[in-house]
Design an enzyme around this catalytic site. Structure first.
Site, PDB file in Angstrom:
ATOM      1  N   GLY A 114       0.780  -1.329   0.217  1.00 14.68           N
ATOM      2  CA  GLY A 114       0.251  -0.006  -0.251  1.00 14.68           C
ATOM      3  C   GLY A 114       0.867   1.331   0.369  1.00 14.68           C
TER       4      GLY A 114
ATOM      5  N   GLY B 294       0.173   5.852   0.707  1.00 16.18           N
ATOM      6  CA  GLY B 294      -0.525   6.361   1.729  1.00 16.18           C
ATOM      7  C   GLY B 294       0.410   7.934   1.409  1.00 16.18           C
ATOM      8  NE  ARG B 295      -2.973  11.768   5.011  1.00 13.30           N
ATOM      9  CZ  ARG B 295      -3.980  12.487   5.599  1.00 13.30           C
ATOM     10  NH1 ARG B 295      -4.842  13.801   4.779  1.00 13.30           N
ATOM     11  NH2 ARG B 295      -4.699  11.727   6.940  1.00 13.30           N
ATOM     12  CG  PHE B 296       1.911   7.419   5.524  1.00 12.93           C
ATOM     13  CD1 PHE B 296       2.335   5.840   5.656  1.00 12.93           C
ATOM     14  CD2 PHE B 296       0.736   6.975   5.535  1.00 12.93           C
ATOM     15  CE1 PHE B 296       2.444   4.439   5.075  1.00 12.93           C
ATOM     16  CE2 PHE B 296      -0.182   6.147   5.132  1.00 12.93           C
ATOM     17  CZ  PHE B 296       0.964   4.881   4.825  1.00 12.93           C
ATOM     18  N   GLY B 297       3.917   8.169   3.151  1.00 11.71           N
ATOM     19  CA  GLY B 297       5.030   7.099   2.247  1.00 11.71           C
ATOM     20  C   GLY B 297       4.182   5.889   2.542  1.00 11.71           C
ATOM     21  CD  GLU B 298       7.176   3.130  -1.299  1.00 14.93           C
ATOM     22  OE1 GLU B 298       7.343   3.022  -2.238  1.00 14.93           O
ATOM     23  OE2 GLU B 298       8.280   2.129  -0.803  1.00 14.93           O
ATOM     24  CB  VAL B 299       1.948  -0.286   4.038  1.00 19.27           C
ATOM     25  CG1 VAL B 299       2.250  -1.065   5.869  1.00 19.27           C
ATOM     26  CG2 VAL B 299       1.357   0.761   4.526  1.00 19.27           C
TER      27      VAL B 299
ATOM     28  CE  LYS C 299       1.247   4.688   8.683  1.00 15.85           C
ATOM     29  NZ  LYS C 299       0.609   5.008   9.259  1.00 15.85           N
TER      30      LYS C 299
ATOM     31  CG  ASP D  43      -6.531  10.573   9.458  1.00  8.84           C
ATOM     32  OD1 ASP D  43      -8.536  10.781   9.258  1.00  8.84           O
ATOM     33  OD2 ASP D  43      -5.917  10.118   8.958  1.00  8.84           O
TER      34      ASP D  43
END
Length: 527
Positions: A235, A237-242, A255, A357
């Site tokens: 996955g 997201g705005r934070f990075g990758e999983v 993460k 969130d």
């Protein structure tokens, strides 16, 4: 100097008088200005050597009379210089101008000056002649000193920058101090016989944890993180990758934050390290570390891996029955109630935590179909001792689709912790709606949709959400058929009590947990 010159003049005069009265013959010298290059003198023969900056040598020859009468002086040496006789060829008289060196020697045998040799000038190891004076030398010295200073300053700055960078890398994952040993040394401890190379992560947590429920010691975390092999990306997201990773035969989730999101990474690690936070319905934290590959720094957060993915992904693929719906909803409310609760224990005090969130993408589905709340990067804590709210120091905001009315119209009291808990409850009601529309009661179910899918676009703005939620006061549609199923009827009642526009009227997570527990305990629920 004047006394020395006078003494030599007196000596020369006495020698001349002695020669005249003693009848000694005149001395024949080699001379540039005399006929046939031969001159007679009662004194000495002279040799003048001029060397310019290009090392070109010019020789001039004269006699004592020429020197005394200054007949050849301007030719031999321009200017006002006066010479004294030096019979030592290794140490001639030297006069240095800005660009020219002058050597003056004398001798007292016939034609001795014709082939006069200055041994110290021509042979190594002899007389050390002084360096030629150059007007550029002070500037060259200043430039050399300045260059050395700049070089020294550059070396010092480089060392300081390297030291700062090294400490920054240490601080990113070493902000907490710990006296626990490294995991490899823990494996070898005789007092922990159950721990070995194949001990599962949960066993390590139970054996090495301080008992506070905040996870593994820091050094154990770093040891685990550095032994993880990344397998597949699951996955973004705005934070990075999983990533899906493997550690000693077990799968873990990694993460990966970029160094630009250091605040989010640090905040999430900080929340996961909270005393007594560990709970079955909160994503299990394993380790945190940074990885510097020489180009940039990756910030790792290692957690339990759940192959079913997020609740959003699960509901897109599968439906649930009424028991599964209650099971999922109860586990989520159970985890949220634990977050919201202030607990005093023997190992310390767990502060109340609000998620801020909560949404289906931040809830993971475990293998037993219960759920675990994840992504605590925006969480806030309540400090009861100071009656203050610890808010994350980053610029991220919650997902607009799940924002409570008071957050959308900016009327929320940021200094009142219960306001954040009530905003979580609003989002929890929307998550329950997502689960309920995928509940298959035998007569089919709806396709999966996000809340407000029929009222706002896929990526709504805050203004669009504010109009729907705050001004029009609309909420997700509840199908009429839900009234024919007791489980869905109870779920719809809970949702409505979570969606109240008045935040103070909403249910608490503990009340929702108890209601769903009672509903799940009924064995005769039929739809």
């Amino acid at each position: 100097m004047c006394l020395k010159m006078g003494s030599l003049r007196l000596l020369q005069l006495l020698l001349l008088i002695f020669n005249m009265y003693s009848g000694i013959q005149s001395l024949i010298c080699y001379c540039d200005t005399c006929d046939n290059k031969q001159c007679e003198t009662a004194g000495f023969c002279y040799t003048s050597i001029i060397i310019d900056t290009s090392n070109k040598e010019t020789r001039m020859y004269s006699t004592e009379e020429e020197h005394v009468d200054s007949k050849c002086e301007d030719q031999i040496l321009p200017g006002k210089y006066t010479f004294d006789c030096s019979l030592d060829n290794e140490k001639p008289n030297i006069y240095i101008d800005k660009t020219i060196r002058y050597y003056k020697l004398c001798c007292n045998t016939k034609n001795c000056n014709k082939d006069h040799v200055i041994r110290g000038l021509l042979l190594p190891g002899g007389y050390e002649e002084p360096s030629v004076f150059s007007p550029w030398q002070p500037w060259l010295l200043m430039v050399a000193v300045l260059a050395a200073f700049v070089l020294l300053l550059s070396v010092v700055l480089f060392a300081v920058i390297c030291l700062w960078h090294h400490r920054q890398n240490q601080d990113r994952s070493g902000r907490y101090t710990s006296s626990f040993p490294d995991i490899e040394s823990v494996f070898d401890r005789p007092e922990v016989p159950l721990m070995g190379p194949h001990t599962p992560i949960r066993g390590i947590i139970e054996l090495t944890s301080s008992g506070s429920g905040s996870g593994l010691p820091l050094l154990v975390q770093r040891s685990i993180a550095r032994q993880i092999h990344l397998v597949d990306i699951v996955g973004k997201g705005r934070f990075g990758e999983v990533w899906k990773g493997r550690w000693r035969g077990e799968f873990v989730a990694v993460k990966i934050f970029s160094s630009r999101d250091e605040r989010s990474w640090f905040r999430e690690v900080e929340i996961y390290q909270t005393v007594m936070l560990r709970h079955d319905n909160i994503l299990g934290f394993i380790a945190a570390d940074n990885k510097d590959n020489g180009t940039w720094t990756q910030l790792w957060l290692v957690t339990d891996y759940h192959e079913n993915g997020s609740l959003f992904d699960y509901l897109m693929r599968y439906t649930v029955d009424t028991a599964g719906m209650i099971h999922m909803a109860l586990s989520i409310s159970n985890g949220l109630a634990h977050l919201h609760m202030d607990i005093m224990g023997t190992e310390g005090r767990k502060p109340a935590v609000a998620h801020r969130d909560l949404k289906s993408r931040n809830i993971l589905v475990k293998s037993n179909r219960t759920c675990a709340i994840a992504d605590l990067g925006l969480a806030v804590r309540y400090d009861a001792s100071t009656d203050s709210v610890d808010i994350a120091p980053n610029n991220r905001v919650g997902t607009k689709r799940y924002m409570a009315p008071e957050a959308l119209d900016e009327s929320i009291n940021m200094s009142y912790f219960d306001a954040f808990k009530r905003a979580d409850i609003y989002a929890l009601g929307l998550v329950f709606w997502e689960i309920a529309i995928r509940c298959n009661t035998g007569g089919g179910c709806e396709d999966y949709q996000l809340p407000y899918y029929d009222m706002v676009p896929n990526d709504p703005t805050i203004e669009e959400m504010r109009k729907v939620v705050c001004i029009d006061r609309q909420r997700p549609t509840i199908p009429n058929k839900w009234q024919s199923c007791e489980a869905l009827r109870v779920m719809s009642k809970i949702m409505k009590e979570c969606w109240y526009h008045n935040a103070a009227a909403r249910l608490t997570a503990l009340r929702i947990k108890k209601t769903l527990a009672n509903l799940g305990a009924q064995e005769d629920i039929k739809c």
